[in-house]
Design an enzyme around this catalytic site. Structure first.
Site, PDB file in Angstrom:
ATOM      1  N   CYS A 166       0.828  -1.193   0.000  1.00 17.69           N
ATOM      2  CA  CYS A 166       0.000   0.000   0.000  1.00 17.69           C
ATOM      3  C   CYS A 166       0.873   1.258   0.000  1.00 17.69           C
ATOM      4  O   CYS A 166       1.685   1.443  -0.882  1.00 17.69           O
ATOM      5  CB  CYS A 166      -0.992  -0.056   1.166  1.00 17.69           C
ATOM      6  SG  CYS A 166      -2.344   1.133   1.038  1.00 17.69           S
ATOM      7  N   ALA A 167       0.714   2.121   0.976  1.00 16.95           N
ATOM      8  CA  ALA A 167       1.543   3.331   1.058  1.00 16.95           C
ATOM      9  C   ALA A 167       2.916   3.037   1.643  1.00 16.95           C
ATOM     10  O   ALA A 167       3.855   3.814   1.470  1.00 16.95           O
ATOM     11  CB  ALA A 167       0.842   4.393   1.894  1.00 16.95           C
TER      12      ALA A 167
END
Length: 183
Positions: free
Chosen positions: A103-104
């Site tokens: 994800c991030a």
């Protein structure tokens, strides 16, 4: 057998963290969950509180084969702001050991300058944090000692890629079949 650790910070994405933990434990890969705070209780980005196995201050990060970062906000920001963790990540990379993030969270590696010239992916809209990387849009990107993935919807392929790293493609394919996941 491989020894891995997944770090939890307040605001982590629950599915990304717990799916990986579940898959690795099903496979028999040792995985420890470690809170980066002084408490084993960590609350995810969707108000689900989990109890980590331990806290960062009580582990030797160098004893692990892979460090794993789940995404989520503000979890990713909290991981990136934890100097003890970022120092451990740099040492791990310098030793050529495996690093994984979803994800991030791959932006933590990018902002540390570790993705220079590497292929990597992350959550859409976070690509600017993959400093120096050849940004990919695949579900999972493997390049050298890095495994990166895009988000909650890619948590299973991400976990399977970690299984493949340590146990081989046949084991990852077998796990996918066992959990009724079509790769």
């Amino acid at each position: 057998m491989a020894k891995t650790v997944l770090f939890l910070a307040n605001g982590f994405e629950e599915i990304e963290a717990l799916t990986v933990v579940d898959l690795l434990r099903r496979q028999g890969i040792e995985i420890t969950t470690a809170s980066i705070t002084d408490s084993v209780e960590v609350t995810g980005s969707h108000n689900i509180t989990v109890k980590a196995d331990t806290v960062l201050d009580k582990i030797d990060t160098g004893s692990f084969d892979m460090l794993i970062l789940p995404g989520g906000q503000p979890g990713t920001t909290n991981l990136g702001n934890c100097k003890k963790l970022t120092d451990a990540i740099i040492k791990h990379n310098d030793a050529g050991k495996d690093l994984a993030a979803i994800c991030a969270a791959p932006t933590v590696y990018g902002k540390l300058g570790l993705l220079q010239g590497k292929r990597a992916c992350c959550y859409p809209e976070c690509e600017e944090g993959l400093l120096g990387a050849d940004v990919q849009t695949t579900e999972v990107t493997v390049d050298g000692n890095f495994i990166t993935s895009r988000g909650m919807g890619t948590a299973i392929p991400f976990g399977l890629a970690i299984i493949e790293r340590f146990c081989g493609k046949a084991a990852a394919d077998d796990m996918a079949k066992k959990i009724v996941f079509n790769k």
